[in-house]
Motif scaffolding. Sequence first.
Motif, short mmCIF file in Angstrom:
data_model
loop_
_atom_site.label_atom_id
_atom_site.label_comp_id
_atom_site.label_asym_id
_atom_site.label_seq_id
_atom_site.Cartn_x
_atom_site.Cartn_y
_atom_site.Cartn_z
N SER A 85 1.07 -1.72 -13.41
CA SER A 85 2.40 -1.88 -14.01
C SER A 85 3.43 -2.17 -12.92
O SER A 85 3.21 -1.85 -11.75
CB SER A 85 2.79 -0.61 -14.75
OG SER A 85 3.09 0.40 -13.79
N PRO A 86 4.58 -2.75 -13.29
CA PRO A 86 5.62 -3.00 -12.28
C PRO A 86 6.02 -1.72 -11.54
O PRO A 86 6.22 -1.75 -10.32
CB PRO A 86 6.80 -3.53 -13.13
CG PRO A 86 6.15 -4.17 -14.32
CD PRO A 86 4.94 -3.34 -14.61
N GLU A 87 6.10 -0.59 -12.24
CA GLU A 87 6.47 0.68 -11.60
C GLU A 87 5.43 1.05 -10.53
O GLU A 87 5.77 1.46 -9.42
CB GLU A 87 6.56 1.82 -12.61
CG GLU A 87 7.68 1.69 -13.63
CD GLU A 87 7.42 0.63 -14.70
OE1 GLU A 87 6.24 0.26 -14.91
OE2 GLU A 87 8.40 0.14 -15.31
N GLN A 88 4.17 0.93 -10.93
CA GLN A 88 3.08 1.28 -10.02
C GLN A 88 3.08 0.35 -8.79
O GLN A 88 2.90 0.80 -7.66
CB GLN A 88 1.76 1.14 -10.80
CG GLN A 88 0.63 1.98 -10.31
CD GLN A 88 -0.62 1.77 -11.17
OE1 GLN A 88 -0.59 1.09 -12.20
NE2 GLN A 88 -1.73 2.35 -10.73
N LEU A 89 3.31 -0.93 -9.03
CA LEU A 89 3.33 -1.88 -7.92
C LEU A 89 4.45 -1.55 -6.94
O LEU A 89 4.25 -1.57 -5.72
CB LEU A 89 3.53 -3.31 -8.45
CG LEU A 89 2.35 -3.92 -9.20
CD1 LEU A 89 2.74 -5.28 -9.78
CD2 LEU A 89 1.13 -4.06 -8.28
N ARG A 90 5.64 -1.23 -7.47
CA ARG A 90 6.77 -0.90 -6.58
C ARG A 90 6.46 0.34 -5.76
O ARG A 90 6.79 0.43 -4.59
CB ARG A 90 8.05 -0.70 -7.40
CG ARG A 90 8.61 -1.98 -7.94
CD ARG A 90 10.04 -1.82 -8.45
NE ARG A 90 10.14 -1.00 -9.64
CZ ARG A 90 10.09 -1.46 -10.90
NH1 ARG A 90 9.91 -2.74 -11.13
NH2 ARG A 90 10.22 -0.63 -11.91
N LYS A 91 5.81 1.31 -6.41
CA LYS A 91 5.51 2.57 -5.74
C LYS A 91 4.39 2.43 -4.71
O LYS A 91 4.47 2.95 -3.60
CB LYS A 91 5.10 3.60 -6.81
CG LYS A 91 4.98 5.02 -6.35
CD LYS A 91 5.03 5.96 -7.56
CE LYS A 91 5.03 7.40 -7.11
NZ LYS A 91 3.66 7.90 -6.87
N GLU A 92 3.34 1.69 -5.07
CA GLU A 92 2.14 1.67 -4.22
C GLU A 92 2.08 0.52 -3.23
O GLU A 92 1.48 0.65 -2.16
CB GLU A 92 0.89 1.58 -5.11
CG GLU A 92 0.68 2.80 -5.98
CD GLU A 92 -0.52 2.64 -6.90
OE1 GLU A 92 -1.30 1.68 -6.72
OE2 GLU A 92 -0.66 3.47 -7.81
N LEU A 93 2.64 -0.63 -3.58
CA LEU A 93 2.38 -1.82 -2.76
C LEU A 93 3.60 -2.41 -2.07
O LEU A 93 3.47 -3.27 -1.21
CB LEU A 93 1.69 -2.90 -3.60
CG LEU A 93 0.29 -2.56 -4.10
CD1 LEU A 93 -0.24 -3.70 -4.96
CD2 LEU A 93 -0.66 -2.33 -2.93
N LEU A 94 4.81 -1.99 -2.48
CA LEU A 94 6.00 -2.58 -1.87
C LEU A 94 6.27 -1.89 -0.54
O LEU A 94 6.19 -2.47 0.51
CB LEU A 94 7.19 -2.43 -2.80
CG LEU A 94 8.36 -3.38 -2.54
CD1 LEU A 94 7.98 -4.82 -2.77
CD2 LEU A 94 9.54 -3.03 -3.44
#
Lengths: 327, 327
Positions: free
Chosen positions: B318-327
Motif C-alpha cells: 500500500s502507499p502507506e507501507q511504501l512510504r514507511k518501508e522504502l522511502l
Amino acid sequence: MSKTISVGIVGYGNLGRGVESAIRQNPDMELEAIFTRRNPEAIEAGTPMVSISDIEQYKGKIDVMILCGGSAKDLPEQGPALAKHFHTVDSFDTHALIPEYFNKVDDAAQTNGNVSVISTGWDPGLFSLNRLLAEAVLPEGKEYTFWGKGVSQGHSDAIRRVEGVSNGIQYTIPHDAAVERVRSGSNPQLTTREKHLRECFVVLQEGADAEAVANEIKNMPNYFADYETVVHFVSDEVLRAEHSTMPHGGNVIRSGQTGPNNGSTQLIEFSLKLDSNPEFTASVLVAYARAAYRMAQAGQTGAKTVFDVPYGLLSPKSPEQLRKELL
Amino acid sequence: MSKTISVGIVGYGNLGRGVESAIRQNPDMELEAIFTRRNPEAIEAGTPMVSISDIEQYKGKIDVMILCGGSAKDLPEQGPALAKHFHTVDSFDTHALIPEYFNKVDDAAQTNGNVSVISTGWDPGLFSLNRLLAEAVLPEGKEYTFWGKGVSQGHSDAIRRVEGVSNGIQYTIPHDAAVERVRSGSNPQLTTREKHLRECFVVLQEGADAEAVANEIKNMPNYFADYETVVHFVSDEVLRAEHSTMPHGGNVIRSGQTGPNNGSTQLIEFSLKLDSNPEFTASVLVAYARAAYRMAQAGQTGAKTVFDVPYGLLSPKSPEQLRKELL
C-alpha cells in the motif's frame, strides 16, 4: 511549449544555491524570487531576495516553491505552512518521520487545493524508487544499499564534539569487496563493519593528545564503534583545501532469482557518483517541481512522494516526444 | 490486500514460460489460463491451455492479459485486437514503430474502456525510464547505453544465413575500457567499434571453408563490419552445452554538469546483469500487469507506457507501507 513555470526558492544555503543553478539549465522554468530568514538586503544574488515573512504576497505569482531548508528544524514547520499557500517540493529526509510529515503536509495541501511533493532528492528519492522497482520486479531477492564515498554530516558533527578537536570531517566509504560480493549475486549476509569504512580527517586543538582523540572517535557508540574507522590528523589549511567539496553517491543493488526452480540470478543496480551532493539533490528537486506543477494543472491535490509521480512528468518533453525519442 | 488479480498469458514461448514462473512469486496474482495458437491439448503445463480462438470467452474472467508474442508478427496484430476486450501488457520492442503501435493500441483500448501498457521490459522499459530520469535531472550531459554481455537474436540469425554455417550464436559485449571512460565523467565521443565487441560461436557445415565463413561474417555490412568481431568455431555439442542460456544486461549511464560554471560532474548509472533475458522481461511484465489493473480500477483508459506509470503501482504494498518501508 506551454507557459514558463515560475519558481521560488525558500532558504538560500548550499541546496538553495544548487536549485538556483539548476533552474538556469531548464528553459521552461524561471526563478522569480528567493525567500530567506536573514536580512534580504545583506545577501548578494542575481535574483530578488525577499524576507520569508513577505512570502504570502507571492501567492498567484509563483507556481511552485522549492523548499531548501533542513529536515531537523526548517521543514517540519515550513512544509505544512507553505503547502497552504503554494504547490511545494522538498527533500525532507528524516526517514523515520516521513509518514508523520506526509500526513501534515497532505492535510494542508488537500485543504487548500495544492500539490506538495515531499522527500525528493536521492535518498530518500531516486534510491527509494530503485528499491521499490527492484523489489517489485524481483520479489524473491535481497536488497543492499551502499552509501559513499561521501561526507556524513552527522558523523562529522560527532567528531567535532570530541574534546581536543577543533575541526573535522568524516567520509563514509563502501568496502569494494562487499560491493563485489553483492554484484556476484551470492546474496551475502554482510555485517555493518563489512559494508562501510569510516574515514576521518581531524584538526587537533593545540596541545591535544592525538592518541586519546583517535581512541575516543573509534570507540564512539552508534557512530563509529561498529565500523572500521581510520583517523587522519591534518592541519586546518589541508582540511580547508582538500576536504571542502561535498562529494557523495552510492549504490542500490538487488539480486533475485527467477524462473523454474528459481534457477536464474538477476541483478539490478542503480548507482550515483556525485561531485556535489547538494547540487545533485537540487537538480532532482527542480525536475520534481516540474512534475508538481503538471500534477496541479491536471487537477490533483495533496502530498505526493516520488512513488506517486510518473517519470513522464519530470521531463520538459511531450509524451509523444518521449515515446519517440526515449522509449 | 484487495482481490487477487486474475491473469492470462497469450503465447507460450520463453517469455510466456517466464511469466508463468514470475506469477508464482506474486501472491496477489493468479494465472487463469494460457492462450496458444498451437493445439492446446498437445502442450503440457500446470495451467489450463486454451486455443487463442476461444479467448473472448474469458472476457470478465481475466483482469489482465500479458501478451508474450513477438514484436515482428504477433504483437502488431494481437496488441490492438486484444486491447478491445482486455486490459493488456506487452513488451513490443521495435523502437521505430512504437509511436504507430501506441496509437493503434490506444484507439482500441480507449474505445473499449481498457488500459494497455505497451513496450515494457528492460529496453524498451527500465532502460527507457532511466534515460528519461537522467536527462530530466541532468539536462546538461550526455547519455550512453551499453548492451551485454548478451545474445543478439538478430545477429545470431544473420550468422545462420551465411553459406557453410549450420548453427551459430552471437554475443554483444561492451568494451570495459569504453564503460570506464564514460564512468570517469569525461563524456567521450565513442565510435561504434569502441563501444561493443561482437563474439560469434559458429558450427560449420561439413566441408565448409572456415576462413571464408569468418570473413563473410566479419565483413557483413550493418551487422558486423563496423565492429571488432571475433569468430570461434565450435562443434554442435559445444554450442548446445555452453551457449543455450540467454544471459543479457547492460548499462545506461549519464554524466552531466551542475552548479555555478557547471563545475561539478554528476554520474547516474542503471545496470542489469541477467542470467535469463526472457525471465527478467517476464518479471517486468508481471509488475506492470499489476499497475495496469490498478490504473483500470482507478478509471483510467487507453494505451500507457512505462513513462505514464508511477512506480507505486508496481508494488503489491500500500502507499502507506511504501512510504514507511522504502522511502
